[in-house]
Motif scaffolding. Structure first.
Motif, PDB file in Angstrom:
ATOM      1  N   ALA A  68      25.717 -46.136   2.376  1.00  0.00           N
ATOM      2  CA  ALA A  68      26.449 -45.979   3.638  1.00  0.00           C
ATOM      3  C   ALA A  68      25.881 -46.859   4.744  1.00  0.00           C
ATOM      4  CB  ALA A  68      26.431 -44.518   4.084  1.00  0.00           C
ATOM      5  N   ARG A  69      24.650 -47.377   4.563  1.00  0.00           N
ATOM      6  CA  ARG A  69      24.027 -48.176   5.608  1.00  0.00           C
ATOM      7  C   ARG A  69      24.493 -49.641   5.589  1.00  0.00           C
ATOM      8  NH1 ARG A  69      21.721 -45.821   9.827  1.00  0.00           N
ATOM      9  NH2 ARG A  69      20.236 -47.537  10.058  1.00  0.00           N
ATOM     10  N   ASN A  70      25.094 -50.095   4.480  1.00  0.00           N
ATOM     11  CA  ASN A  70      25.571 -51.477   4.460  1.00  0.00           C
ATOM     12  C   ASN A  70      27.040 -51.550   4.871  1.00  0.00           C
ATOM     13  OD1 ASN A  70      27.265 -51.102   2.092  1.00  0.00           O
ATOM     14  ND2 ASN A  70      25.368 -51.091   0.882  1.00  0.00           N
ATOM     15  N   PHE A  71      27.552 -52.773   5.009  1.00  0.00           N
ATOM     16  CA  PHE A  71      28.898 -52.968   5.554  1.00  0.00           C
ATOM     17  C   PHE A  71      29.966 -52.367   4.645  1.00  0.00           C
ATOM     18  CE2 PHE A  71      32.799 -55.505   5.839  1.00  0.00           C
ATOM     19  CZ  PHE A  71      33.106 -55.331   7.181  1.00  0.00           C
ATOM     20  N   ILE A  72      29.858 -52.625   3.343  1.00  0.00           N
ATOM     21  CA  ILE A  72      30.882 -52.139   2.407  1.00  0.00           C
ATOM     22  C   ILE A  72      30.852 -50.612   2.339  1.00  0.00           C
ATOM     23  CG2 ILE A  72      31.638 -52.155   0.003  1.00  0.00           C
ATOM     24  CD1 ILE A  72      30.545 -54.985  -0.223  1.00  0.00           C
ATOM     25  N   GLY A  73      29.639 -50.056   2.241  1.00  0.00           N
ATOM     26  CA  GLY A  73      29.521 -48.603   2.170  1.00  0.00           C
ATOM     27  C   GLY A  73      30.037 -47.926   3.429  1.00  0.00           C
ATOM     28  N   ASN A  74      29.752 -48.528   4.580  1.00  0.00           N
ATOM     29  CA  ASN A  74      30.231 -47.975   5.851  1.00  0.00           C
ATOM     30  C   ASN A  74      31.755 -47.993   5.910  1.00  0.00           C
ATOM     31  OD1 ASN A  74      29.980 -46.902   8.425  1.00  0.00           O
ATOM     32  ND2 ASN A  74      29.927 -48.901   9.388  1.00  0.00           N
ATOM     33  N   TYR A  75      32.340 -49.070   5.370  1.00  0.00           N
ATOM     34  CA  TYR A  75      33.802 -49.175   5.347  1.00  0.00           C
ATOM     35  C   TYR A  75      34.404 -48.097   4.439  1.00  0.00           C
ATOM     36  CZ  TYR A  75      38.450 -50.975   4.257  1.00  0.00           C
ATOM     37  OH  TYR A  75      39.792 -51.098   4.080  1.00  0.00           O
ATOM     38  N   VAL A  76      33.790 -47.877   3.267  1.00  0.00           N
ATOM     39  CA  VAL A  76      34.276 -46.852   2.335  1.00  0.00           C
ATOM     40  C   VAL A  76      34.188 -45.464   2.982  1.00  0.00           C
ATOM     41  CG1 VAL A  76      33.827 -45.699   0.135  1.00  0.00           C
ATOM     42  CG2 VAL A  76      33.718 -48.190   0.283  1.00  0.00           C
ATOM     43  N   VAL A  77      33.088 -45.191   3.691  1.00  0.00           N
ATOM     44  CA  VAL A  77      32.925 -43.895   4.353  1.00  0.00           C
ATOM     45  C   VAL A  77      34.009 -43.690   5.404  1.00  0.00           C
ATOM     46  CG1 VAL A  77      31.434 -42.538   5.888  1.00  0.00           C
ATOM     47  CG2 VAL A  77      30.441 -43.716   3.923  1.00  0.00           C
ATOM     48  N   ARG A  78      34.300 -44.748   6.183  1.00  0.00           N
ATOM     49  CA  ARG A  78      35.332 -44.629   7.218  1.00  0.00           C
ATOM     50  C   ARG A  78      36.716 -44.401   6.604  1.00  0.00           C
ATOM     51  NH1 ARG A  78      35.900 -49.212   9.604  1.00  0.00           N
ATOM     52  NH2 ARG A  78      34.092 -50.404   8.880  1.00  0.00           N
ATOM     53  N   VAL A  79      36.999 -45.088   5.489  1.00  0.00           N
ATOM     54  CA  VAL A  79      38.284 -44.887   4.803  1.00  0.00           C
ATOM     55  C   VAL A  79      38.383 -43.464   4.271  1.00  0.00           C
ATOM     56  CG1 VAL A  79      39.659 -45.561   2.799  1.00  0.00           C
ATOM     57  CG2 VAL A  79      38.584 -47.318   4.221  1.00  0.00           C
ATOM     58  N   TRP A  80      37.296 -42.977   3.671  1.00  0.00           N
ATOM     59  CA  TRP A  80      37.261 -41.619   3.119  1.00  0.00           C
ATOM     60  C   TRP A  80      37.446 -40.575   4.219  1.00  0.00           C
ATOM     61  CZ3 TRP A  80      37.861 -38.847  -1.016  1.00  0.00           C
ATOM     62  CH2 TRP A  80      37.306 -37.581  -1.106  1.00  0.00           C
ATOM     63  N   GLU A  81      36.767 -40.769   5.354  1.00  0.00           N
ATOM     64  CA  GLU A  81      36.910 -39.831   6.464  1.00  0.00           C
ATOM     65  C   GLU A  81      38.318 -39.879   7.042  1.00  0.00           C
ATOM     66  OE1 GLU A  81      33.818 -40.732   9.241  1.00  0.00           O
ATOM     67  OE2 GLU A  81      32.316 -39.561   8.140  1.00  0.00           O
ATOM     68  N   GLY A  82      38.894 -41.084   7.101  1.00  0.00           N
ATOM     69  CA  GLY A  82      40.266 -41.199   7.578  1.00  0.00           C
ATOM     70  C   GLY A  82      41.244 -40.463   6.687  1.00  0.00           C
ATOM     71  N   LEU A  83      40.994 -40.508   5.365  1.00  0.00           N
ATOM     72  CA  LEU A  83      41.844 -39.791   4.421  1.00  0.00           C
ATOM     73  C   LEU A  83      41.716 -38.280   4.606  1.00  0.00           C
ATOM     74  CD1 LEU A  83      43.693 -39.825   1.918  1.00  0.00           C
ATOM     75  CD2 LEU A  83      41.635 -39.875   0.501  1.00  0.00           C
ATOM     76  N   LEU A  84      40.477 -37.794   4.769  1.00  0.00           N
ATOM     77  CA  LEU A  84      40.267 -36.355   4.959  1.00  0.00           C
ATOM     78  C   LEU A  84      40.888 -35.870   6.260  1.00  0.00           C
ATOM     79  CD1 LEU A  84      36.540 -35.917   3.806  1.00  0.00           C
ATOM     80  CD2 LEU A  84      38.606 -35.242   2.571  1.00  0.00           C
ATOM     81  N   ASN A  85      40.860 -36.712   7.293  1.00  0.00           N
ATOM     82  CA  ASN A  85      41.410 -36.318   8.592  1.00  0.00           C
ATOM     83  C   ASN A  85      42.932 -36.229   8.579  1.00  0.00           C
ATOM     84  OD1 ASN A  85      38.949 -36.032   9.934  1.00  0.00           O
ATOM     85  ND2 ASN A  85      38.838 -38.216  10.408  1.00  0.00           N
ATOM     86  N   ARG A  86      43.571 -36.747   7.532  1.00  0.00           N
ATOM     87  CA  ARG A  86      45.035 -36.659   7.443  1.00  0.00           C
ATOM     88  C   ARG A  86      45.503 -35.434   6.667  1.00  0.00           C
ATOM     89  NH1 ARG A  86      44.313 -42.332   6.548  1.00  0.00           N
ATOM     90  NH2 ARG A  86      45.127 -43.551   8.297  1.00  0.00           N
ATOM     91  N   ILE A  87      44.564 -34.713   6.054  1.00  0.00           N
ATOM     92  CA  ILE A  87      44.931 -33.536   5.258  1.00  0.00           C
ATOM     93  C   ILE A  87      44.869 -32.300   6.146  1.00  0.00           C
ATOM     94  CG2 ILE A  87      44.383 -32.155   3.217  1.00  0.00           C
ATOM     95  CD1 ILE A  87      42.974 -34.601   2.065  1.00  0.00           C
ATOM     96  N   PRO A  88      45.973 -31.563   6.288  1.00  0.00           N
ATOM     97  CA  PRO A  88      45.961 -30.356   7.131  1.00  0.00           C
ATOM     98  C   PRO A  88      44.920 -29.350   6.646  1.00  0.00           C
ATOM     99  CG  PRO A  88      48.203 -30.966   6.510  1.00  0.00           C
ATOM    100  CD  PRO A  88      47.292 -31.823   5.694  1.00  0.00           C
ATOM    101  N   ILE A  89      44.376 -28.603   7.567  1.00  0.00           N
ATOM    102  CA  ILE A  89      43.345 -27.580   7.338  1.00  0.00           C
ATOM    103  C   ILE A  89      42.014 -28.237   6.977  1.00  0.00           C
ATOM    104  CG2 ILE A  89      42.638 -25.538   6.035  1.00  0.00           C
ATOM    105  CD1 ILE A  89      45.572 -24.872   5.618  1.00  0.00           C
ATOM    106  N   VAL A  90      42.036 -29.145   5.975  1.00  0.00           N
ATOM    107  CA  VAL A  90      40.803 -29.828   5.578  1.00  0.00           C
ATOM    108  C   VAL A  90      40.232 -30.625   6.749  1.00  0.00           C
ATOM    109  CG1 VAL A  90      39.810 -31.594   4.053  1.00  0.00           C
ATOM    110  CG2 VAL A  90      41.453 -29.935   3.161  1.00  0.00           C
ATOM    111  N   ASN A  91      41.135 -31.274   7.521  1.00  0.00           N
ATOM    112  CA  ASN A  91      40.643 -32.114   8.623  1.00  0.00           C
ATOM    113  C   ASN A  91      39.907 -31.301   9.680  1.00  0.00           C
ATOM    114  OD1 ASN A  91      42.857 -30.784   9.607  1.00  0.00           O
ATOM    115  ND2 ASN A  91      43.805 -32.562  10.567  1.00  0.00           N
ATOM    116  N   SER A  92      40.403 -30.094   9.997  1.00  0.00           N
ATOM    117  CA  SER A  92      39.735 -29.287  11.020  1.00  0.00           C
ATOM    118  C   SER A  92      38.387 -28.786  10.523  1.00  0.00           C
ATOM    119  CB  SER A  92      40.621 -28.109  11.433  1.00  0.00           C
ATOM    120  OG  SER A  92      40.917 -27.298  10.320  1.00  0.00           O
ATOM    121  N   ILE A  93      38.331 -28.369   9.239  1.00  0.00           N
ATOM    122  CA  ILE A  93      37.063 -27.892   8.679  1.00  0.00           C
ATOM    123  C   ILE A  93      36.053 -29.032   8.607  1.00  0.00           C
ATOM    124  CG2 ILE A  93      35.948 -26.897   6.642  1.00  0.00           C
ATOM    125  CD1 ILE A  93      38.598 -25.495   6.017  1.00  0.00           C
TER     126      ILE A  93
END
Length: 202
Positions: free
Chosen positions: A70-95
């Motif tokens: 997660a500390r390198n550029f590619i890993g940071n990008y993957v984490v942001r994409v993953w978090e963006g995906l979770l934030n689009r799922i109802p209920i899951v995003n709030s938790i």
């Protein structure tokens, strides 16, 4: 005389028993991470028997590798994409967002949570308890508070994982010359394990 010996034995064995019980519970829980490995890679298949604590090592390695990636550029990008995906799922995003905010506050090296132990009057005037500074009030709450306030978490005894969240005037929160660890021990022991008394400040 027998009662005195019995109580002395309890004072020695009870803390040991609770310590081993907690360690066993933690190790048993972390050993469940072995289920992530293919069956042929598990200790039972490699060595012929289970190895208690092997899952702890595996969990630590997973956490370490995740942090490194997660500390390198590619890993940071993957984490942001993953978090963006979770934030689009109802209920899951709030938790997820709530848990992430709390974990960022608690584990971030720049965070201020639980950095100071304070003495406040609670639950009534004349009764005092120890709490921990967690920050300052935010959001619309600020518009309804007059003056400087601080956010304080007051843990319960002997289980500090539950407690009360209070917003008190900053002047009413007395900062203690006591480490967070010492304050937690004081709370968990219900006042039995008192921290070292320091000379009063001049």
């Amino acid at each position: 005389m027998l009662r005195k010996y019995f109580l002395t034995g309890l004072l020695i064995l009870v803390p040991l028993a609770i310590t081993f019980w907690v360690l066993h519970a933690v190790i048993s829980t972390l050993d469940q991470s072995l289920l992530l490995l293919p069956e042929q890679w598990r200790p039972k298949a490699l060595f012929g028997h289970d190895i208690p604590g092997f899952g702890v090592v595996l969990t630590l390695l997973i956490v370490l590798i995740t942090g490194l990636l997660a500390r390198n550029f590619i890993g940071n990008y993957v984490v942001r994409v993953w978090e963006g995906l979770l934030n689009r799922i109802p209920i899951v995003n709030s938790i997820y967002s709530s848990v992430k905010q709390v974990s960022d506050t608690l584990f971030s090296s720049s965070g201020n949570a639980f950095r100071k132990a304070v003495l406040i009057e609670y639950p009534r005037k004349g009764s005092w308890t120890i709490g921990f500074l967690t920050g300052v009030p935010g959001g619309d709450v600020v518009n309804h508070l007059q003056g400087d306030y601080v956010s304080v978490y007051v843990p319960t005894t002997p289980n500090p994982t539950s407690g009360f969240f209070l917003m008190v005037p900053k002047a009413d929160a007395i900062e203690l010359d006591m480490s967070v660890d010492a304050a937690l021990k004081y709370i968990v022991s219900m006042g039995v394990v008192a921290p070292e008394q320091l000379p009063p400040k001049k």
